[in-house]
Design a protein around this motif. Sequence first.
Motif, PDB file in Angstrom:
ATOM      1  N   UNK A   1       7.122 -17.946   7.743  1.00  0.00           N
ATOM      2  CA  UNK A   1       6.092 -18.585   8.569  1.00  0.00           C
ATOM      3  C   UNK A   1       5.577 -19.837   7.867  1.00  0.00           C
ATOM      4  N   UNK A   2       5.341 -19.745   6.570  1.00  0.00           N
ATOM      5  CA  UNK A   2       4.914 -20.915   5.797  1.00  0.00           C
ATOM      6  C   UNK A   2       5.956 -22.022   5.905  1.00  0.00           C
ATOM      7  N   UNK A   3       7.230 -21.668   5.780  1.00  0.00           N
ATOM      8  CA  UNK A   3       8.302 -22.671   5.865  1.00  0.00           C
ATOM      9  C   UNK A   3       8.335 -23.332   7.244  1.00  0.00           C
ATOM     10  N   UNK A   4       8.081 -22.551   8.292  1.00  0.00           N
ATOM     11  CA  UNK A   4       8.181 -23.075   9.655  1.00  0.00           C
ATOM     12  C   UNK A   4       6.979 -23.937  10.042  1.00  0.00           C
ATOM     13  N   UNK A   5       5.795 -23.583   9.560  1.00  0.00           N
ATOM     14  CA  UNK A   5       4.564 -24.247   9.997  1.00  0.00           C
ATOM     15  C   UNK A   5       4.065 -25.256   8.975  1.00  0.00           C
ATOM     16  N   UNK A   6       4.277 -24.969   7.702  1.00  0.00           N
ATOM     17  CA  UNK A   6       3.806 -25.867   6.658  1.00  0.00           C
ATOM     18  C   UNK A   6       2.300 -26.040   6.695  1.00  0.00           C
ATOM     19  N   UNK A   7       1.863 -27.290   6.514  1.00  0.00           N
ATOM     20  CA  UNK A   7       0.414 -27.544   6.499  1.00  0.00           C
ATOM     21  C   UNK A   7      -0.162 -27.762   7.886  1.00  0.00           C
TER      22      UNK A   7
ATOM     23  N   UNK B   1      -3.002 -15.204   8.676  1.00  0.00           N
ATOM     24  CA  UNK B   1      -2.925 -14.017   7.821  1.00  0.00           C
ATOM     25  C   UNK B   1      -1.526 -13.436   7.970  1.00  0.00           C
ATOM     26  N   UNK B   2      -0.749 -13.490   6.910  1.00  0.00           N
ATOM     27  CA  UNK B   2       0.666 -13.146   6.998  1.00  0.00           C
ATOM     28  C   UNK B   2       1.016 -12.026   6.019  1.00  0.00           C
ATOM     29  N   UNK B   3       2.111 -11.356   6.322  1.00  0.00           N
ATOM     30  CA  UNK B   3       2.604 -10.286   5.457  1.00  0.00           C
ATOM     31  C   UNK B   3       4.126 -10.234   5.579  1.00  0.00           C
ATOM     32  N   UNK B   4       4.642  -9.480   6.567  1.00  0.00           N
ATOM     33  CA  UNK B   4       6.085  -9.309   6.746  1.00  0.00           C
ATOM     34  C   UNK B   4       6.771 -10.657   6.938  1.00  0.00           C
ATOM     35  N   UNK B   5       7.696 -10.990   6.031  1.00  0.00           N
ATOM     36  CA  UNK B   5       8.429 -12.260   6.061  1.00  0.00           C
ATOM     37  C   UNK B   5       7.481 -13.455   6.174  1.00  0.00           C
ATOM     38  N   UNK B   6       6.334 -13.340   5.526  1.00  0.00           N
ATOM     39  CA  UNK B   6       5.324 -14.382   5.616  1.00  0.00           C
ATOM     40  C   UNK B   6       5.793 -15.735   5.113  1.00  0.00           C
ATOM     41  N   UNK B   7       6.673 -15.729   4.122  1.00  0.00           N
ATOM     42  CA  UNK B   7       7.160 -17.004   3.575  1.00  0.00           C
ATOM     43  C   UNK B   7       7.896 -17.814   4.633  1.00  0.00           C
TER      44      UNK B   7
ATOM     45  N   UNK C   1      -0.927 -31.250  14.615  1.00  0.00           N
ATOM     46  CA  UNK C   1      -2.237 -31.871  14.610  1.00  0.00           C
ATOM     47  C   UNK C   1      -3.318 -30.955  14.076  1.00  0.00           C
ATOM     48  N   UNK C   2      -2.941 -30.014  13.218  1.00  0.00           N
ATOM     49  CA  UNK C   2      -3.852 -29.001  12.692  1.00  0.00           C
ATOM     50  C   UNK C   2      -3.816 -28.974  11.169  1.00  0.00           C
ATOM     51  N   UNK C   3      -4.830 -28.368  10.588  1.00  0.00           N
ATOM     52  CA  UNK C   3      -4.819 -28.035   9.162  1.00  0.00           C
ATOM     53  C   UNK C   3      -4.616 -26.525   9.062  1.00  0.00           C
ATOM     54  N   UNK C   4      -3.511 -26.122   8.488  1.00  0.00           N
ATOM     55  CA  UNK C   4      -3.170 -24.701   8.446  1.00  0.00           C
ATOM     56  C   UNK C   4      -3.165 -24.202   7.003  1.00  0.00           C
ATOM     57  N   UNK C   5      -3.905 -23.125   6.773  1.00  0.00           N
ATOM     58  CA  UNK C   5      -3.887 -22.428   5.499  1.00  0.00           C
ATOM     59  C   UNK C   5      -3.342 -21.024   5.689  1.00  0.00           C
ATOM     60  N   UNK C   6      -3.139 -20.312   4.588  1.00  0.00           N
ATOM     61  CA  UNK C   6      -2.491 -18.997   4.641  1.00  0.00           C
ATOM     62  C   UNK C   6      -3.235 -17.996   3.771  1.00  0.00           C
ATOM     63  N   UNK C   7      -3.208 -16.752   4.215  1.00  0.00           N
ATOM     64  CA  UNK C   7      -3.732 -15.645   3.434  1.00  0.00           C
ATOM     65  C   UNK C   7      -2.702 -14.524   3.495  1.00  0.00           C
TER      66      UNK C   7
END
Length: 230
Positions: free
Chosen positions: A63-69, A55-61, A74-80
Motif C-alpha cells: 500500500x505504501x508503494x502504491x500510494x506513497x506520500x 492504518x495498514x497491516x497485511x501486505x501494508x508495504x 492531491x493529498x498528504x498521506x501518512x501511515x500507521x
Amino acid sequence: MSLPTVCILAGGIGSRLGEHVRAVPKPLVEVAGEPFLFHQLRLLRRHGAQQIVLCVAYLGETIVDAIGDGAEFGLEVGYSFDGPERIGTAGAVRQALPQLGPEFLVLYGDTYLRIDYADVVRVHRASGLPATMTVLRNQGRWDTSNATFDGRLVGYDKHTPSPQAEWIDYGLAVVSERGFTSVEGEPADLADVYAELSRRGELAGYEATERFFEIGTPEALAETSVFLQR
C-alpha cells in the motif's frame, strides 16, 4: 471546507475475497480498472480531505508503494502499521492518534461512501458530543440492523442490537481524541468504543441517504465494480 484528518482502516486480510487478496491487500484489489483505494482517495479529495492516515497491516508495504506520500491524489498521506500482532480496529486508531489530531474522521478501506463529509463534520461539531456515527435506514436490507436513531442520538450495539434497531452503521464517524481515549479498557474493536459512547448518551447521529458500496465479498466487489465503471 477542508476536512479533519481522515483515518482509513486498511489493515484487514479480506479472507472472504479468496484469490483476490492472495498477492495484494484488500484496498488494492482491482475495481473498475484500478486499485479500489485510488477510487476512495479521489472521492475523499473531492469532498475536501487534505490529510489521510492509512492504518495498514497485511501486505501494508505494498500500500505504501502504491500510494506513497499521496501527492498523486492531491493529498498528504501518512501511515500507521499494526506491528507484528493484530491489534484490531480500535487498536489501529489508538496507535495512529499522534497523527490524527484532536478531531478526525474514521472509515474503512473497503467502503465507498457517497455522503456530504463536510456536513457530517458540521453536525458533529454542533452536537457538542465526542463522536458522531453516520447511519443508514436499513430495515434488514443490506445487513443486520444494529442501531437506533432518534434524529439526534444513536443507540448502537453491534453484538446484541436492540429489537427496535432499524438503522445500520454506515461506516463513517467523526471522533474526538478525548472521546476515544475516555473509553476504559482499551477495547480492540472500534464497534465496542462506539457502543460504550452510545451507552453514555455521547454518540450523535447523521443520516446517510445513499446506499454504501463495499468490496468485502466477491459479490459486493462485482457490484461495486459495475457502479464505479459508470
